[in-house]
Design a protein around this motif. Structure first.
Motif, PDB file in Angstrom:
ATOM      1  N   TYR A 106       0.863  -1.177   0.000  1.00 25.34           N
ATOM      2  CA  TYR A 106       0.000   0.000   0.000  1.00 25.34           C
ATOM      3  C   TYR A 106       0.902   1.230   0.000  1.00 25.34           C
ATOM      4  O   TYR A 106       1.669   1.451   0.955  1.00 25.34           O
ATOM      5  N   GLY A 107       0.820   2.012  -1.065  1.00 24.80           N
ATOM      6  CA  GLY A 107       1.553   3.266  -1.103  1.00 24.80           C
ATOM      7  C   GLY A 107       0.701   4.379  -0.514  1.00 24.80           C
ATOM      8  O   GLY A 107      -0.329   4.750  -1.091  1.00 24.80           O
ATOM      9  N   VAL A 108       1.090   4.906   0.642  1.00 22.43           N
ATOM     10  CA  VAL A 108       0.300   5.908   1.351  1.00 22.43           C
ATOM     11  C   VAL A 108       1.216   7.006   1.867  1.00 22.43           C
ATOM     12  O   VAL A 108       2.446   6.851   1.928  1.00 22.43           O
ATOM     13  N   THR A 109       0.603   8.096   2.271  1.00 23.52           N
ATOM     14  CA  THR A 109       1.365   9.160   2.924  1.00 23.52           C
ATOM     15  C   THR A 109       1.507   8.839   4.404  1.00 23.52           C
ATOM     16  O   THR A 109       0.794   7.984   4.950  1.00 23.52           O
ATOM     17  N   ALA A 110       2.425   9.529   5.052  1.00 21.28           N
ATOM     18  CA  ALA A 110       2.620   9.310   6.488  1.00 21.28           C
ATOM     19  C   ALA A 110       1.375   9.687   7.286  1.00 21.28           C
ATOM     20  O   ALA A 110       1.044   9.047   8.289  1.00 21.28           O
ATOM     21  N   ASP A 111       0.666  10.731   6.840  1.00 21.36           N
ATOM     22  CA  ASP A 111      -0.570  11.129   7.529  1.00 21.36           C
ATOM     23  C   ASP A 111      -1.634  10.052   7.419  1.00 21.36           C
ATOM     24  O   ASP A 111      -2.395   9.812   8.362  1.00 21.36           O
ATOM     25  N   ALA A 112      -1.728   9.413   6.251  1.00 21.94           N
ATOM     26  CA  ALA A 112      -2.707   8.342   6.079  1.00 21.94           C
ATOM     27  C   ALA A 112      -2.404   7.173   6.995  1.00 21.94           C
ATOM     28  O   ALA A 112      -3.309   6.575   7.597  1.00 21.94           O
ATOM     29  N   LEU A 113      -1.137   6.832   7.122  1.00 16.28           N
ATOM     30  CA  LEU A 113      -0.752   5.721   7.989  1.00 16.28           C
ATOM     31  C   LEU A 113      -1.052   6.049   9.445  1.00 16.28           C
ATOM     32  O   LEU A 113      -1.474   5.178  10.222  1.00 16.28           O
ATOM     33  N   ALA A 114      -0.861   7.293   9.828  1.00 15.20           N
ATOM     34  CA  ALA A 114      -1.115   7.698  11.213  1.00 15.20           C
ATOM     35  C   ALA A 114      -2.594   7.668  11.569  1.00 15.20           C
ATOM     36  O   ALA A 114      -2.951   7.646  12.751  1.00 15.20           O
ATOM     37  N   TYR A 130       3.507  -1.297   3.910  1.00 16.01           N
ATOM     38  CA  TYR A 130       3.217   0.105   3.614  1.00 16.01           C
ATOM     39  C   TYR A 130       4.485   0.789   3.105  1.00 16.01           C
ATOM     40  O   TYR A 130       5.559   0.630   3.687  1.00 16.01           O
ATOM     41  N   MET A 131       4.309   1.535   1.998  1.00 17.33           N
ATOM     42  CA  MET A 131       5.408   2.226   1.351  1.00 17.33           C
ATOM     43  C   MET A 131       5.002   3.692   1.147  1.00 17.33           C
ATOM     44  O   MET A 131       3.819   3.978   0.915  1.00 17.33           O
ATOM     45  N   PRO A 132       5.953   4.640   1.217  1.00 20.71           N
ATOM     46  CA  PRO A 132       5.612   6.047   0.932  1.00 20.71           C
ATOM     47  C   PRO A 132       4.965   6.185  -0.443  1.00 20.71           C
ATOM     48  O   PRO A 132       5.346   5.508  -1.398  1.00 20.71           O
ATOM     49  N   LEU A 133       3.987   7.067  -0.539  1.00 23.68           N
ATOM     50  CA  LEU A 133       3.196   7.202  -1.754  1.00 23.68           C
ATOM     51  C   LEU A 133       4.055   7.503  -2.980  1.00 23.68           C
ATOM     52  O   LEU A 133       3.907   6.859  -4.028  1.00 23.68           O
TER      53      LEU A 133
END
Length: 433
Positions: free
Chosen positions: A136-144, A224-227
């Motif tokens: 899942y490529g997401v931003t750090a805010d999404a992961l938080a 999880y990977m940076p977007l």
């Protein structure tokens, strides 16, 4: 003689005296104890089952909502006709202006977060070990925004370093023998495009965070990977696969579907967490109803012993009934006396069953530990059940259902023998005394 007030003190006194049978009436006493124990065990089993079922459903839903979006907005694929080859190609739906779409969705009242996501499947390898993983490529805010992922009690590493590495599930880390700071190799089947064709893409990333979501399938497969890195890795430059949405009340997630479709525009489609888990949740609901019916039958069978005990009691107390009738007691008073005899058994058994059921539910972890020890550790397999432990959740509505059912059945089954006692002719009862 004036009619006595229903359920007077003397009616309770006589009923309680009859309930405590003497040694000469051992059969009545035995039936009373059998009824009492049967109702106790039936109510205990009903409460324990309802608590475990409620806890399992709550834990299952919590693992879904704690590690997944409540709704997912994506676009339908398009079909393109090639005049040269006279063939129709299917182009996967992509979110091209994902920042604008996410901003419009986030502005909907009740939506707490909206983030673009890039998804893809890879082979994760460490040394000679490998495992299939979903990235899942997401931003750090999404992961938080995912509480099950960011729980400090079940995770390891520093999430602030997410932009410089990847986050993986504890199941992948365990199977591949990976720890914080190790380098994990990811192999994607669709990589760089060359004149010779598409070659697999192999990249190495540092593991900066290891999480435990509480779901076996998530912990064993998710990465999880940076977007921005995921866009480059999966050839998604400038686009996203979907927009994941979090709402204020996940249980009412369907209320936002129309607003999401309007905000996302043409060809947009919505997939909620209920859609993804509807078959399993429906199966749980059906099992809950079936288990309640089955255990209700067990409580009914236990309650029927009250009828047997009261019939024996009425037969043994025929002389007493005749004397009480000649002293002026009405048929209603006799009926209430023997009704109270059965009611006392039902009430005491229900109270004891509630206590034992609550104690069992509160100590279900210890019970399962003992069962695991006796069965060699195979009583609860997370690979089959999805979650790691058997939870229990006591709900007031479940307690009320168990108590109400037990008392209702206990009261109903006492009516027939109580009416039989009330209709007994005092002359016939005293003829041979």
């Amino acid at each position: 003689m004036a009619a006595t007030r229903p359920f007077s003190h003397f009616e309770f006194m006589i009923a309680w005296r009859y309930l405590r049978a003497r040694k000469a009436e051992g059969g009545v006493s035995t039936m009373t104890w059998i009824s009492l124990i049967g109702i106790t065990l039936g109510v205990m089993a009903l409460i324990a089952t309802l608590a475990v079922r409620a806890g399992f459903r709550a834990e299952f839903v919590d693992t879904i909502l704690g590690a997944n979006a409540h709704s997912t907005v994506y676009y339908a694929p398009t079909h393109v006709y090639n005049d040269l080859t006279e063939e129709t190609y299917t182009v996967p739906g992509r979110v091209e202006n994902y920042e604008d779409v996410a901003a419009r969705i986030a502005a909907i009242p009740g939506v707490t977060h909206a983030f673009p996501v890039v998804r893809g499947q890879v082979m994760a390898a460490m040394g000679d070990r490998s495992n299939v993983a979903e990235v899942y490529g997401v931003t750090a805010d999404a992961l938080a925004a995912m509480p099950r992922i960011t729980d400090p009690e079940t995770s390891a590493g520093d999430l602030s370093n997410f932009d410089h590495g990847i986050a993986i599930g504890s199941g992948i880390a365990r199977e591949l023998g990976v720890g914080i700071g190790d380098k994990l190799r990811l192999i994607a089947p669709e990589g760089a495009k060359t004149p010779a064709g598409t070659t697999p893409r192999v990249s190495v990333y540092e593991v900066v965070y290891i999480f435990t979501a509480g779901r076996y399938d998530i912990d064993r497969t998710r990465v999880y990977m940076p977007l921005a890195e995921a866009q480059s890795y999966f050839n998604r430059e400038g686009v996203a696969d979907e927009v994941q949405v979090f709402v204020k009340d996940p249980e009412k997630v369907d209320d936002w579907t129309l607003d999401l479709l309007q905000a996302a525009g043409d060809r947009a489609q919505v997939w909620t967490w209920r859609d993804a888990s509807s078959s399993f949740l429906n199966a749980l609901d059906m099992e809950d109803d079936v288990m309640f019916i089955i255990l209700s039958i067990l409580v009914l069978i236990a309650s029927m012993n009250i009828t047997s005990g009261l019939i024996m009691l009425v037969k043994n107390k025929g002389r007493d009934i005749g004397i009480l009738r000649t002293m002026g007691l009405t048929q209603g008073s006799i009926l209430r006396v023997f009704f109270l005899c059965g009611a006392f058994t039902g009430i005491i058994g229900t109270i004891a069953g509630v206590i034992l059921g609550v104690v069992f539910a509160l100590n279900v972890d210890h019970v399962m530990s003992a069962v695991n020890m006796l069965s060699g550790g195979n009583a609860w397999d997370p690979a089959v059940r999805g979650i790691y432990e058997l939870p229990a959740k006591l709900r007031a509505v479940d307690l009320a259902k168990a108590i109400g059912l037990s008392l209702f059945l206990s009261f109903i089954v006492t009516i027939f023998p109580a009416r039989r006692a009330a209709r007994m002719n005092p002359v016939e009862a005293l003829r041979y005394e």
